[in-house]
Structures are given as structure tokens and as C-alpha cells.
Design an enzyme around this catalytic site. Structure first.
Site, mmCIF file in Angstrom:
data_model
loop_
_atom_site.group_PDB
_atom_site.id
_atom_site.type_symbol
_atom_site.label_atom_id
_atom_site.label_comp_id
_atom_site.label_asym_id
_atom_site.label_seq_id
_atom_site.Cartn_x
_atom_site.Cartn_y
_atom_site.Cartn_z
ATOM 1 N N HIS A 522 -5.612 -3.872 -1.094
ATOM 2 C CA HIS A 522 -4.343 -4.443 -0.626
ATOM 3 C C HIS A 522 -3.539 -3.400 0.154
ATOM 4 O O HIS A 522 -3.077 -3.657 1.280
ATOM 5 C CB HIS A 522 -3.547 -4.943 -1.830
ATOM 6 C CG HIS A 522 -2.166 -5.424 -1.506
ATOM 7 N ND1 HIS A 522 -1.830 -6.761 -1.462
ATOM 8 C CD2 HIS A 522 -1.015 -4.745 -1.211
ATOM 9 C CE1 HIS A 522 -0.553 -6.880 -1.144
ATOM 10 N NE2 HIS A 522 -0.035 -5.670 -0.992
ATOM 11 N N GLU A 523 -3.348 -2.239 -0.446
ATOM 12 C CA GLU A 523 -2.529 -1.216 0.204
ATOM 13 C C GLU A 523 -3.168 -0.725 1.497
ATOM 14 O O GLU A 523 -2.473 -0.418 2.475
ATOM 15 C CB GLU A 523 -2.277 -0.044 -0.751
ATOM 16 C CG GLU A 523 -1.473 -0.408 -1.990
ATOM 17 C CD GLU A 523 -0.089 -0.957 -1.684
ATOM 18 O OE1 GLU A 523 0.444 -0.706 -0.584
ATOM 19 O OE2 GLU A 523 0.465 -1.662 -2.552
ATOM 20 N N HIS A 526 -2.030 -2.648 4.365
ATOM 21 C CA HIS A 526 -0.751 -2.227 4.948
ATOM 22 C C HIS A 526 -0.949 -1.056 5.910
ATOM 23 O O HIS A 526 -0.274 -0.968 6.943
ATOM 24 C CB HIS A 526 0.228 -1.823 3.844
ATOM 25 C CG HIS A 526 0.778 -2.964 3.053
ATOM 26 N ND1 HIS A 526 1.315 -4.086 3.624
ATOM 27 C CD2 HIS A 526 0.878 -3.151 1.705
ATOM 28 C CE1 HIS A 526 1.735 -4.916 2.679
ATOM 29 N NE2 HIS A 526 1.479 -4.377 1.510
ATOM 30 N N HIS A 529 -2.054 -2.562 9.109
ATOM 31 C CA HIS A 529 -0.987 -3.289 9.795
ATOM 32 C C HIS A 529 -0.224 -2.296 10.678
ATOM 33 O O HIS A 529 0.226 -2.640 11.781
ATOM 34 C CB HIS A 529 -0.060 -3.940 8.769
ATOM 35 C CG HIS A 529 0.677 -5.128 9.299
ATOM 36 N ND1 HIS A 529 1.367 -5.996 8.494
ATOM 37 C CD2 HIS A 529 0.853 -5.607 10.559
ATOM 38 C CE1 HIS A 529 1.929 -6.948 9.219
ATOM 39 N NE2 HIS A 529 1.634 -6.731 10.481
ATOM 40 N N GLU A 551 3.776 -9.068 3.204
ATOM 41 C CA GLU A 551 2.663 -8.915 2.273
ATOM 42 C C GLU A 551 1.450 -9.772 2.646
ATOM 43 O O GLU A 551 0.348 -9.559 2.132
ATOM 44 C CB GLU A 551 3.116 -9.293 0.851
ATOM 45 C CG GLU A 551 4.195 -8.402 0.267
ATOM 46 C CD GLU A 551 3.735 -6.963 0.080
ATOM 47 O OE1 GLU A 551 2.526 -6.735 -0.063
ATOM 48 O OE2 GLU A 551 4.599 -6.069 0.088
ATOM 49 N N TYR A 662 6.355 -12.429 -2.054
ATOM 50 C CA TYR A 662 4.980 -12.212 -2.514
ATOM 51 C C TYR A 662 4.264 -13.547 -2.705
ATOM 52 O O TYR A 662 3.103 -13.711 -2.303
ATOM 53 C CB TYR A 662 4.970 -11.422 -3.823
ATOM 54 C CG TYR A 662 5.112 -9.931 -3.639
ATOM 55 C CD1 TYR A 662 4.012 -9.140 -3.348
ATOM 56 C CD2 TYR A 662 6.351 -9.311 -3.746
ATOM 57 C CE1 TYR A 662 4.135 -7.775 -3.171
ATOM 58 C CE2 TYR A 662 6.489 -7.950 -3.568
ATOM 59 C CZ TYR A 662 5.375 -7.179 -3.283
ATOM 60 O OH TYR A 662 5.499 -5.829 -3.097
#
Length: 727
Positions: A522-523, A526, A529, A551, A662
Site C-alpha cells: 500500500h505505502e 503512495h 503516485h 488513498e 479511506y
């Protein structure tokens, strides 16, 4: 103010007249002064300080010039500054920002170049310098540096509040806007957003109101920084003997420190310690002690801060003409209004209620069964310290998924290798570890740095990322990505992934729980992105999207951790990395994805509903509201004396009235995954290219709904999300 400049100049190699001449030329000084031509090793720093100072070279120009003669400096960041340089740098950046805004305010002809472009370029040129002085507060191993960085951040934030309230700058922007010049879509969006921000700060209100709003904004900023600092510095230790840690695996016990006087094991409240204790320890009193301490972190200091923040935010909203803070915040989000959010959250809560009832009944049943087997009394109810433990037992019993055994298939180095391979294939990228000159570019020996190249287009460099994965005292305690250097025309991005996975030893690698693999994936989303951003203005780079969409891209990528093809790319046994997860275990793991989802999803709804409630303007005591809502939403009594929101960093760190995002963005994430990737296209280059170009690259340069619609080829739908939850 020369400490920062001296530090940077002292790091340059070689210190020769030729290098000095090049630096001075890049600083815009022509002709090169005679003194520079005679520079030697010993006179390099003082001579350049004198020459650059005499010419009043701005800090951003100085920084660009020094980077031009520092080939090993891959970014515009300096992340290993000492205390005096941090203290100096914030003053230099404030002075430069003030100079830029003064120039805008003093405009006479009001062109795009002398108003909007100046403000837009400021985001690009100054943000790497801001990161250089404020990021160390989250990661430095030196408390003096963390304190100096936190103080610098407070000072900078106060200045930013003042700048955001400058009527003279607003008037200059308005006068340019009144000319109604034809602009391209990117420039028009920048202009529109600058005007919107000024208006949302109340600059069209009377002077007294503006003055009060300025004071409120400063206090909110200071309190938010203090809230985060308190959490980062929290260092409570609990002590247990071996019997009290029954159920914890040997590798966990082996890495704990023993207290000299009684031989008890020291256990912190950091995630690598707290999570295993709550999940695996058979001893109720140990779990109870951990849960009580964990949910009491900073409960006195931060509860008071949160109370002040809520009141200040409400006052500000009223001054700006909104009924409450939630209305003010949501006015510029995808959801648009608190009513929409409340309907969304309450509808989901109702739909999930049967799943929650099922889960709580199953958890209570397995608790009764476990107590009988252990010949211990059963009290007929579930406590907060029970939840992780019995959720784990449910997964063991119903799905035969032993997460401790499964960890052996997720050594950190193997997961990282697979993670890199998946992201590179999916997004058309190539990662190269940076080793040359690394020590000068990172803040701790644990940190690694990578260059990212575009495998689709002549292998061009597209950005850099750092990875700081292991816990240490004073470090940010969760997992997060920090956008350190925004992408814009003329500047490549840089980001840092900060996490707290257990540190490997010489004898044993770090092993991740599957939940930690999901967090890691998940991180990392980011990070990309940020890295895949391709916008004109830094204002819209990377994750600078609506907060209730931010998110979504990473949530979509979590799905790769629940698919057999990609899970096997992330896995490899600790003793032989070619050994993958056995097919039957893999199948059971995937089947367990929605295990206990009634409880876990409602817990997320609780956070969102509490966040909305405290920002709705109701005169409620937040200390009593939390346990009331926890009981109502998830059916669980809070442990007396605890107050989880005091450690809920989102409430003070930019997610105020926005935690619903979220769940909100998960709807879109599921839609994207099922529409474009689910059926045999997990590594599909064409789908990955569309995702990179239509979602990641566009950042905030257009509304999120437009990016979604282009990627999906239709309007977004809730159908996939509801189906995925069995609803």
C-alpha cells in the site's frame, strides 16, 4: 545566516577554482569575480560565502548552483543537516518566500509571469528546502536534530499562515484575474486554486475577522505539530517475564532486551512489539496491560490538544460562513457535504451490521472454547484486548491460516524483491539502487536510496525514492510516505517510505506478517503516485489530489497481495526463497481475505464517524463521546482509563473531517481493480500504462472523478465494492 550554506559548501568535492567558477556562474554572477579564480582548498568555503553573500544570491538559487557542481547529489534535498544548519535554513526559506510574495504584491502591470507564475514556481523551488529542515523531525536518530526540526516546522508553519492571509497578494492575484486572459488548462487551474484558497482563508472578510482567522490557523498548526511530536517521542516500556509472554514465538522473545535487576523482558508500544503481543499472547493480563498502555499513549497531553483543535476548527468554520468544520473541509472534496458522508457511512454501517453480529458471535464462541481448553474462567464477553487474539484464532480455526508460520514465507528482502518486480512490470519502470555518495544523501545507515528510470521511454530518469524500514527511538511510529520533492516542469520527484518492520539480525532476516506485506504494498503505491507524477505545476504533483481520493490508488494495489500469481512473486521461504507458499495454504489465505470483515470494516467506520461527529459542531466531550460511539458502532466497551483518539494521528495530521476517505476511496479502488486488472491482467502492461498515465501521472491537475472516468471508460460504481464484501 550562513550555517546552512557553509554546511553545503563544505560537502562539495573537489574544492577547486574551476568548481567554484562553475558554481558562481550557475548562481547568475557574471563576470566571475577575480577572487574566485584564485580559490584553493582552504579558501573555497569562505571566499564563496563572501562572493555569494555580496551578490545577495537567494537560497533557492544558491541551492541549485551547488547541486550543479555536486554530481553525486541526486535530488535538491539535504537530509542530514546539523542543528545550526536547520535553524538557519528555515530563516533563509522564510526570507525567500517573503521576497517572492512581496514581489507579487508590488506588481504594477499584473501579468501571469509576475503574479501566478511566481507563486506556482515557489512550490517547486522551495519545497525541497522545506523538506530538508522539517523531515528530520520524523526520522533523525538525534533528539537535538528532531527538536530543531520540529521547531523549524513550527516556525515555517506560522509563516505560511501569515502568507496565506496576505491581502496585498490576494489583491494582486485578483487584479490579474480580472484581465481574463486566455490561459491553458493547467495555468487556469493554478489561478483558480490560488483564488479559491485565499477566499477560503477569509480574505474577502473584514480585517478583524481576518486577524482572528490568522491567529486560529497559527495555533492549529502549532498544536498539530506538537500532537505528532508527542507521539514520536512516546517511549513507554512494559516488562514481562517469560511466562507472561506465553504464545509469543522464540524469534520475538530472542530480540527483546532483558532488564538487569529482575530479568524481565522489555516490550515497547511500537508496532513490532505491540501487535504480536496483542495477537499471539495467551495470557489475558499481558494483553490487557498492553492494550491499556497502547490505547493510553499521550492520552493526557494529546487529548487536551485534540480538544483545543476541535474547538478552534469550529470557530474558524463559523467565521468563514460554514456551519461546522466538516462542512468547511468537505466543500472542496469529492463528497462535497457532511450529509453525503453521513449517508455513506451510516448506510455502510447498516449493511455491515449482519456481518458484525456474525463476527462478534463467532469471536465470543471461540473465546469460550479456548477458555474451556485452557481450564480458565469464561466471563461471557469480549474485551478490547481480546480482539486481535481471537481474530487470529478464528483465522487459524476456520481457514487454517497460521500467520506466524506464514511469516517464514515473507522475509523482508524477498518481499522487497517481489514488490520491486511487480511495480516495475506493471508501471513500465526500472529501479537502480544508489550506492555512490549515499552517506551524504541519507539520514541514517539503515536508509536505502533508489533511482527510477522509465523503461518505456529511452530509460529516462523519472525520480528517486528512499526506504527507511526499521524502528528506532524517536522515529515516526507508523508506516507512511513523505513527498519530499514535488515533480513539476524542470524538477524530478523524490519521496521517502518510512516504516517500522522488525530489523534483521546477522542470524535471522526480518519476517513480515501478511498484514505487513499488505501495508508495504500500500505505502509503496503512495511512493509511485509521487514518482509517476507528470504535471506542469508542483501544486498538483503526485498525491496532491482530493483528500478523499488520495488513498484510492494505493488501496487498489493492495489487491495484488490477495492474488495467487502476485503473492507467489512476493513470497519465498526463509530457508529457500525458491520455495513458495504451498497451494492449499495459499488458497486458504486468499479465502480468509474477508474473515472478520464485519468487525474490521465497522472499526474503520467508527473512526470515520467519530471524526465527523467531533467536527460537526456538537457540544460533546470527546473523552466520553469515543467510548459511547465505540460501543454503538462495534459493540465493544472501551477499556476504562484509555483514550485511543489521543494516538490517532490522522485527527491532527491533515485528515480532520476526512477519515471517511479511506472507505470512500476504497469503493473506487475496488471498481478500478475489478474493471481493469482482476481477470488475468495483474501484470498487464497496457492496463498498467493506463493506470500510470490516467491516474498517477495526472495527480491533482484535474478532478479525481475525471481521472477515474477516463480510466474506467464509464462513471464509477459501488457494485464491485459491495460484491467484494458479500453485500
Amino acid at each position: 545566516m550562513v550555517s546552512f550554506r557553509r554546511f553545503v559548501l563544505e560537502s562539495i568535492r573537489p574544492r577547486t577554482a574551476s568548481v567554484a567558477s562553475t558554481l558562481v556562474s550557475h548562481a547568475g554572477i557574471a563576470p566571475v569575480p577575480a577572487a574566485v579564480h584564485s580559490i584553493d582548498e582552504s579558501s573555497f568555503v569562505p571566499t564563496l560565502l563572501s562572493v555569494l553573500g555580496a551578490e545577495n544570491v537567494p537560497i533557492d538559487t544558491f541551492h541549485t548552483a551547488t547541486r550543479a557542481v555536486s554530481p553525486l547529489s541526486r535530488t535538491a534535498l539535504t537530509l542530514n543537516l546539523p542543528v545550526d544548519a536547520i535553524t538557519d535554513l528555515v530563516d533563509e526559506v522564510i526570507a525567500r518566500s517573503k521576497e517572492i510574495n512581496d514581489k507579487v504584491a508590488a506588481s504594477k502591470e499584473f501579468t501571469f509571469e509576475n503574479t501566478i507564475k511566481l507563486l506556482g514556481d515557489e512550490d517547486r523551488t522551495l519545497q525541497p528546502l522545506v523538506s530538508s529542515f522539517d523531515f528530520p523531525s520524523h526520522v533523525s536518530a538525534d533528539k537535538a536534530v528532531r527538536d530543531a526540526s520540529s521547531a523549524a516546522d513550527t516556525k515555517w508553519s506560522a509563516f505560511c499562515v501569515e502568507t496565506s492571509m496576505r491581502k496585498d497578494v490576494f489583491l494582486a492575484v485578483q487584479k490579474y484575474a480580472a484581465k481574463k486572459e486566455a490561459l491553458d488548462v493547467n495555468d487556469q487551474r493554478l489561478l483558480d486554486r490560488i483564488i479559491r484558497d485565499f477566499k477560503r482563508n477569509g480574505l474577502d472578510l473584514d480585517a478583524a475577522t481576518q486577524e482572528r482567522i490568522t491567529a486560529i490557523k497559527k495555533e492549529i498548526s502549532e498544536l498539530g505539530i506538537l500532537f505528532s511530536k508527542n507521539l514520536g517521542e512516546e517511549n513507554t516500556k512494559l516488562f514481562f517475564d517469560k511466562a507472561e509472554l506465553e504464545g509469543l514465538p522464540a524469534d520475538f522473545i530472542d530480540r527483546l532486551t532483558k532488564r538487569e535487576e529482575d530479568g524481565k523482558f522489555e516490550v515497547s508500544l511500537k508496532y513490532p512489539d505491540a501487535v504480536p503481543v496483542l495477537k499471539l499472547c495467551h495470557v489475558d493480563t499481558t494483553r490487557a496491560a498492553m492494550e491499556a498502555a497502547f490505547n493510553s499513549r499521550c492520552k493526557d497531553t494529546n487529548a487536551e490538544i485534540l480538544d483545543k483543535l476541535v474547538k478552534l476548527r469550529h470557530e474558524q468554520a463559523l467565521l468563514l460562513g460554514f456551519p461546522n468544520h466538516a462542512s468547511y473541509i468537505l466543500d472542496v472534496r469529492m463528497a462535497k457535504s457532511p450529509e453525503t458522508v453521513q449517508t455513506f457511512l451510516n448506510t455502510l454501517n447498516q449493511k455491515l451490521q449482519p456481518l458484525l453480529d456474525h463476527d462478534m458471535k463467532a469471536l465470543l464462541a471461540i473465546k469460550e472454547k479456548t477458555k474451556l481448553a485452557r481450564n480458565e474462567p469464561f466471563d461471557g464477553k469480549l474485551h478490547p484486548y481480546d480482539m486481535s487474539y481471537y481474530i487470529n484464532l478464528i483465522e487459524l480455526e476456520q481457514y487454517q491460516v497460521d500467520h506466524e508460520a506464514l511469516k517464514k514465507f515473507f522475509p523482508l528482502h524477498v518481499v522487497t524483491k517481489g514488490l520491486f518486480e511487480i511495480y516495475q512490470k506493471l508501471l513500465g519502470l526500472r529501479f537502480v539502487e544508489v550506492t555512490e555518495g549515499l552517506a551524504e544523501q541519507v539520514w541514517h545507515p539503515d536508509v536505502k536510496m533508489y533511482a527510477v528510470h522509465d523503461a518505456r521511454k529511452s530509460d529516462a530518469l523519472v525520480g528517486h525514492f528512499f526506504m527507511d524500514l526499521h524502528p528506532r527511538d524517536g522515529k515516526y511510529g507508523h508506516a507512511a510516505v513523505f513527498g519530499l520533492q514535488p515533480q513539476a516542469d524542470g524538477q524530478l520527484p523524490a519521496a521517502a517510505l518510512v516504516a517500522n518492520f522488525s530489523k534483521p539480525t546477522a542470524e535471522k532476516p526480518s519476517l513480515l506478517l501478511h498484514s505487513e506485506v499488505v501495508t508495504y504494498f500500500h505505502e509503496f503505491g503512495h511512493v509511485f503516485h509521487q514518482i509517476c507524477s507528470n504535471v506542469k505545476w508542483a501544486r498538483f504533483a503526485g498525491t496532491s489530489v482530493e483528500r478523499d481520493f488520495v488513498e484510492c490508488p494505493s488501496q487498489m494495489l493492495e489487491n495484488w497481495c490477495w492474488e495467487a500469481e502476485t503473492l507467489n512473486m512476493l513470497a519465498g521461504h526463509i530457508d529457500d526463497s525458491t520455495r513458495k507458499i504451498p497451494a492449499d495454504l495459499l488458497e486458504r489465505l486468499i479465502a480468509s481475505k474477508n474473515a472478520n470483515s464485519g468487525y474490521t470494516e465497522n472499526r474503520q467506520l467508527l473512526f470515520g464517524l467519530f471524526d465527523q461527529a467531533i467536527h460537526s459542531g456538537l457540544e460533546s466531550d470527546i473523552r466520553t463521546l469515543w467510548p459511547e460511539m465505540q460501543k454503538r458502532v462495534v459493540g465493544l466497551d472501551a477499556t476504562p482509563g484509555t483514550f485511543f483518539p489521543a494516538a490517532f494521528g490522522h485527527l491532527a495530521g491533515g485528515y480532520d473531517a476526512q477519515y471517511y476517505g479511506y472507505m470512500w476511496s476504497q469503493v473506487y479502488a475496488t471498481d478500478m481493480f475489478f474493471a481493469r486488472f482482476k481477470e488475468g491482467k495483474l501484470l498487464d502492461a497496457a492496463a498498467g500504462a493506463d493506470y500510470r498515465d490516467m491516474i498517477l501521472a495526472r495527480g491533482g491537475s484535474r478532478d479525481a472523478i475525471d481521472s477515474l472516468t477516463e480510466f474506467l471508460g464509464r462513471e464509477p460504481s459501488q457494485d464491485a465494492f459491495l460484491k467484494s464484501k458479500g453485500l
